[in-house]
Structure formats: structure tokens, C-alpha cells
Motif scaffolding. Structure first.
Motif, short mmCIF file in Angstrom:
data_model
loop_
_atom_site.label_atom_id
_atom_site.label_comp_id
_atom_site.label_asym_id
_atom_site.label_seq_id
_atom_site.Cartn_x
_atom_site.Cartn_y
_atom_site.Cartn_z
N ASN A 8 0.81 -1.22 0.00
CA ASN A 8 0.00 0.00 0.00
C ASN A 8 0.84 1.27 0.00
O ASN A 8 0.36 2.33 0.35
CB ASN A 8 -0.92 0.01 1.22
CG ASN A 8 -0.13 0.05 2.53
OD1 ASN A 8 1.07 -0.20 2.55
ND2 ASN A 8 -0.83 0.32 3.62
N GLU A 9 2.11 1.16 -0.40
CA GLU A 9 2.96 2.35 -0.46
C GLU A 9 2.71 3.11 -1.75
O GLU A 9 2.76 2.55 -2.84
CB GLU A 9 4.44 1.96 -0.36
CG GLU A 9 4.83 1.37 0.99
CD GLU A 9 6.29 0.98 1.04
OE1 GLU A 9 6.87 1.04 2.14
OE2 GLU A 9 6.85 0.64 -0.02
N LEU A 10 2.48 4.42 -1.62
CA LEU A 10 2.25 5.29 -2.78
C LEU A 10 3.35 6.34 -2.82
O LEU A 10 3.57 7.05 -1.84
CB LEU A 10 0.88 5.96 -2.67
CG LEU A 10 0.52 6.99 -3.75
CD1 LEU A 10 0.52 6.34 -5.14
CD2 LEU A 10 -0.84 7.62 -3.45
N TYR A 30 3.09 2.63 -7.33
CA TYR A 30 2.22 1.87 -6.42
C TYR A 30 2.22 0.41 -6.88
O TYR A 30 2.15 0.13 -8.08
CB TYR A 30 0.79 2.42 -6.43
CG TYR A 30 -0.12 1.70 -5.45
CD1 TYR A 30 -0.09 2.01 -4.10
CD2 TYR A 30 -0.96 0.68 -5.88
CE1 TYR A 30 -0.89 1.34 -3.19
CE2 TYR A 30 -1.77 0.00 -4.99
CZ TYR A 30 -1.73 0.33 -3.64
OH TYR A 30 -2.52 -0.36 -2.74
N ASP A 31 2.29 -0.50 -5.91
CA ASP A 31 2.12 -1.94 -6.15
C ASP A 31 3.06 -2.43 -7.26
O ASP A 31 2.66 -3.18 -8.15
CB ASP A 31 0.67 -2.25 -6.50
CG ASP A 31 0.37 -3.75 -6.41
OD1 ASP A 31 1.10 -4.46 -5.69
OD2 ASP A 31 -0.58 -4.21 -7.09
N THR A 155 -5.51 5.11 -6.28
CA THR A 155 -5.04 3.78 -5.91
C THR A 155 -5.68 3.44 -4.57
O THR A 155 -6.27 4.31 -3.92
CB THR A 155 -3.51 3.74 -5.76
OG1 THR A 155 -3.14 4.50 -4.59
CG2 THR A 155 -2.80 4.32 -6.98
#
Length: 553
Positions: A8-10, A30-31, A155
Motif C-alpha cells: 500500500n505504499e504510494l 504503487y504496487d 489507488t
């Protein structure tokens, strides 16, 4: 450290356009995938000899291009799409653009033979699409070009609004006004971060409407009986239409002068703009009209030396001549860094007897970027938790950040190119700095601005260059006086003493070497090189790039 966004890191990563105006390249991660927003250029200045076009170095994302989900364009200006024709072969990703931006891009790709290779997906203004894990909604905004779009990039970690270039023009003349309802809806749904235009944050009030400029041009053109030449940004299609309508209101016919104007005119008509205007004249046909019936719409508002207006001012345009009784109207603003070129052009026109009119003498231009009150309104509509000012220099970013806090943002982050910003989870934080750079178009090739080639070129511009040929035998004994050419420094015919002094310094440097050292070519070359540089430093205050040709016989 290498980052591959997981879970879940953006992330947000600008490789161009942060801490500067122009050369935009933004990445969202992301992802495990990245989405690129815009890929633009800036232009060379006096510090970059013989360099016209500069663009961000995409090496970092090029090395991860298998994770690049796509490139989306906010609009068709050069500083947002002008690098694609040069850099796409290094990225090879799908491109998403509105019809007008796509038409401009296809014209550029045709020039380099990529028109059937680059995959372009045309998205209608206000449309939606998905690229990898990114759900993108285009939100129509007004700007100085048709079909400008802000992007709501969503996202599972949150929604980021990337404003692109924008303003709130209630009557833009070409295209619809800003979609305020879409902005309100996105704001209600929740905006994690706003990555926003900072260009005019110091400008109080509103930027003004294109419709007001049209009325002013109608009145202005009516004052003149001679030829009228107008220069503006070619991509400002509303301005092109306004100039044509204002000319018609004064019984004048408009001729387009400059290739970029014809390219934009063609793209505009292909995508449903300018359809109510009659065809423009060519510069050749306009030459048969009386002075009071013609208006030349010219490229070159920024003083570009090869543009139409500069050629006219220099008296070497094949079809257009201006002189006493004529007027040149600059329906544009001065882009910072272009002042010298623009003022030089205006002075050249004045010397021809041409009256010069700028935005200081008449109301002939409004900005395509938001004034301070418009920025405040954008924050009221979107209510972002985090503000990331871009598209501005440090002073613009700092002021934008202050304003964002006043408007309710919980956190602001001022970035420079290469700052890797984690937007979520948790507070926004710069967690690394990615190497960045600039490339320039040098003839047909791309060269790093930090390359030895350009470093040497800059040095030659300011310090000249010298080449000395030395002929010695196997023992290192000079077989004749060295031959010297000092380009940009010495005129041997008129500076014989200075020329002779440099030769003497080379001879002295070599003869001062021990006998054994004279057998080493590298040592002899260095002694000769130092002799040249020291002599020219003492006599001319210059340290030229110096080459030594050593011939041993």
C-alpha cells in the motif's frame, strides 16, 4: 537504494518540473508499477552554447521500464510533451492523451518516423482509463491551450490530484470551462494529495479571461493603417481565433507565418476547433494585399532566432517585410530567461521604424496559469490533506506551501527533482534522492548537459581554444618552432608579439624538462600545454582548452 513500490505504499517522484518551470516529468509509484505524467522539454539559454532543447534524463525509469504502466499527458504544450519524440524509444510504454494533445504528438512523431510505432490511446476530455494499478480520471480545466486536463489518480492508498497547468477562465472561447462539479465530487470523495501548479502564486486576484483579450484586440487593431504583425504562443488556439476575429472586425485578412502555427492550426481543425474560421492565408498570398488589409500572425514571441518574427526583423524573410508605419504586437508574456532575446528582437524591429506593442502598453495577453485567488478556490474544492507544490522555482513553491497551509492542508512538502516522496501510508516523507540529470539535443543526438563535450564547449565560448603542434626527435630535441593556433584568443597577424610569447613559453617549458623526461610523450605534451595556458592567462586572462599535437621523428 532501489525502490519498487510494494503493498500500500504510494510514491511521487519528479524527475523534472520540481523547483523549476518547464521540462515536466512526474512519476507515481504503487504496487510495483509506475505511472508517468508528462514528458516535456525546456529551452537552452546563454549558459548552454548552441543548445536549443533540454529535457529530463529518464535513465532511472528507463532501467525499470518493464514496470512503467504508461505515460499520460495533461495537455499539448512543449514543456509537457515535447520530449516524447526523443525519449520514447528508451521507455516504449503506452501513451494516453486527449484528441488535441494526441494530434500535436502525432505530428512530432511523424518527423522522426515513430508515427506508426508509439501506441497512443486517445481519451476524451473528462474520460477515465486504467493503467496498471492506477485508475485515472481526466478533469477538464482551462489553460492557454485546448483540452488541458487535471488528473485524479486513484489507488487503494488514496487519490492524488495532479493539476497540470490550469486556470479558472469563465469564458475560454475555445473549449468548455473548467469542470467544477467534477472537482467538487473528487474533493468530497477525498483527496490525499494535490500536486499543483505554482507558476503564478504571487499574482493577486484572477488570471483574467481570454474573452477580455479578444475585445481589446478588436479595438487595438483599429488604431493602425499599416501592416500589423502579431506574435503569440502557437498553441494558444483561443488567441489564434481571437486574432482572426479581431482582424476580420477591422477588415483585415490573416496570414500564418511560421511552421509551428500551421501545425497547430491543422491539429486544431482536425480535432474540432477553429471550425468557424475561414482558411488562413499563406505569407506569399498576403503579400498581394494592401498594407491596411493584412495581418501577419508570426512565430517568435520569445525571441527565438530562427522564428519568423526574428527573420522579419533581420530583413531576411523571403515574403514578409515590415517598416515605418507598421506595428508588431507581442500578445504573450516573457518566459523567464528569454528577456535578452526578446528585447534584442524588439530593438531590431524599432530600428526598422516598426512600432512595438507589448502587454505593458496594451491589454494583449492573459496568463494561462492561476492567480492566487484561483489557487485558493482549487483548495476549497479539493480539500487535500497534503500539498506538493511543483511547476515553479523554489520561491514559488515556498509561497504555494504557505498558501496551502492557510487553506487547510495538513502537510506541505517542497521538492526538487529526484526527491522520492512517500505519500502513504503515514505522513508524507522524502525517503531518498534519486540521481537526475538533463539531456540536450545536440544536432541529431542526445548529450548530457554534464558531459565533457558540453563542458568543453562552454569553456571554449568563454576562454577560447588553442592547438599547438610540436615536432621533436627521439631524444626530445625540438626540430623547429612550435606551430600555434589560438581560436577566439589571438590574431597572429595583429598580435605578433603575444603570439611569439606563447611559442616561447612552449619552447621554454619543453627545454626545462630533464633529458630523460623528454623521451616521454605524455610529459612533453603536458609541458607544452601548461606553457600555452600560463602564457595566455598572463597576457589575456584566459585559460583556453588546449590540445597538443606531438610529432616525434
Amino acid at each position: 537504494m532501489t525502490y519498487f513500490p510494494e503493498g500500500n505504499e504510494l510514491y511521487y517522484l519528479p524527475l523534472g518540473g520540481a523547483g523549476e518551470i518547464g521540462m515536466n516529468l512526474s512519476l507515481y509509484g504503487y504496487d510495483g508499477q509506475w505511472l508517468m505524467v508528462d514528458l516535456g522539454v525546456t529551452f537552452g539559454d546563454d549558459s548552454m552554447p548552441m543548445v536549443d532543447v533540454v529535457m529530463p534524463d529518464p535513465t532511472w525509469i528507463e532501467e525499470r521500464r518493464e514496470d512503467l504502466a504508461g505515460l499520460v499527458l495533461t495537455h499539448g504544450h512543449e514543456d509537457h510533451l515535447g520530449a516524447i519524440q526523443y525519449l520514447w524509444p528508451r521507455l516504449r510504454c503506452p501513451v494516453f492523451a486527449t484528441p488535441f494533445a494526441a494530434a500535436i504528438l502525432k505530428g512530432k512523431l511523424h518527423e522522426v518516423g515513430l508515427q506508426d510505432i508509439v501506441p497512443i490511446t486517445v481519451i476524451p476530455p473528462g474520460g477515465r482509463f486504467t493503467a496498471g494499478p492506477f485508475a485515472v480520471e481526466m478533469i477538464p480545466v482551462t489553460h492557454s491551450i485546448p483540452e488541458a486536463q487535471s488528473l485524479a489518480i486513484t489507488t487503494p492508498a488514496g487519490t492524488v490530484v495532479h493539476t497540470g497547468d490550469w486556470k479558472f477562465d469563465p469564458d475560454p472561447l475555445v473549449g468548455p470551462p473548467t469542470d467544477f462539479e467534477a472537482l467538487r465530487r473528487v474533493g468530497r470523495e477525498g483527496v490525499l494529495a494535490l500536486v499543483g501548479d505554482s507558476t503564478n502564486v504571487f499574482t493577486k486576484g484572477h488570471s483574467g479571461s481570454e474573452s477580455e483579450v479578444r475585445g481589446s484586440l478588436i479595438e487595438l487593431f483599429g488604431r493602425y493603417n499599416g501592416r500589423i504583425a502579431v506574435s503569440c504562443f502557437a498553441t494558444n488556439v483561443a488567441r489564434l481565433e481571437s486574432i482572426a476575429i479581431a482582424a476580420a472586425a477591422n477588415d483585415r485578412h490573416v496570414a500564418l507565418v511560421g511552421r509551428s502555427l500551421w501545425r497547430i492550426e491543422r491539429a486544431a481543425r482536425e480535432t474540432g476547433h477553429l471550425t468557424d474560421l475561414p482558411p488562413f492565408l499563406t505569407e506569399h498570398d498576403a503579400g498581394y494585399l494592401p498594407k491596411d488589409k493584412v495581418l501577419y500572425l508570426c512565430t517568435g514571441s520569445q525571441g527565438e532566432p530562427r522564428a519568423a518574427l526574428a527573420r522579419i526583423a533581420a530583413g531576411d524573410h523571403p515574403h514578409v517585410v515590415l517598416g515605418k508605419g507598421d506595428v508588431a504586437i507581442f500578445s504573450s508574456r516573457i518566459i523567464p530567461g528569454n528577456e535578452k532575446g526578446i528585447f534584442r528582437l524588439q530593438n531590431d524591429l524599432i530600428r526598422l521604424g516598426v512600432e512595438v506593442v507589448t502587454d505593458k502598453e496594451a491589454f494583449v495577453h492573459v496568463s494561462g496559469h492561476p492567480g492566487r485567488e484561483e489557487v485558493e478556490e482549487m483548495y476549497r474544492l479539493l480539500r487535500p490533506r497534503i500539498a506538493v507544490p511543483v511547476h515553479g522555482e523554489a520561491r514559488h513553491q515556498q509561497e504555494h506551501a504557505r498558501l496551502a497551509l492557510e487553506m487547510g492542508a495538513e502537510q506541505t512538502v517542497e521538492l526538487s527533482d529526484g526527491a522520492l516522496l512517500r505519500l502513504a501510508p503515514g505522513p508524507a516523507e522524502v525517503i531518498d534522492n534519486i540521481p537526475t540529470g538533463r539531456l540536450c539535443l545536440d544536432g541529431p543526438r542526445l548529450v548530457s548537459l554534464d558531459s565533457e563535450i558540453l563542458r568543453n564547449r562552454r569553456r571554449m565560448v568563454f576562454n577560447g581554444s588553442a592547438v599547438v603542434t610540436v615536432v621533436i626527435d627521439k631524444t626530445g630535441r625540438l626540430l623547429g618552432d612550435p606551430q600555434l593556433t589560438a581560436l577566439g584568443l589571438l590574431d597572429a597577424a595583429h598580435e605578433a608579439e603575444e603570439h611569439a610569447a606563447v611559442i616561447e613559453a612552449v619552447i621554454a617549458g619543453i627545454e626545462a624538462l630533464p633529458v630523460k623526461a623528454r623521451r616521454d610523450d605524455a610529459v612533453v605534451r603536458e609541458a607544452a600545454r601548461l606553457g600555452v595556458r600560463r602564457s595566455l592567462r598572463d597576457s589575456h586572462g584566459k585559460k583556453p582548452i588546449t590540445e597538443v599535437h606531438l610529432v616525434r621523428v
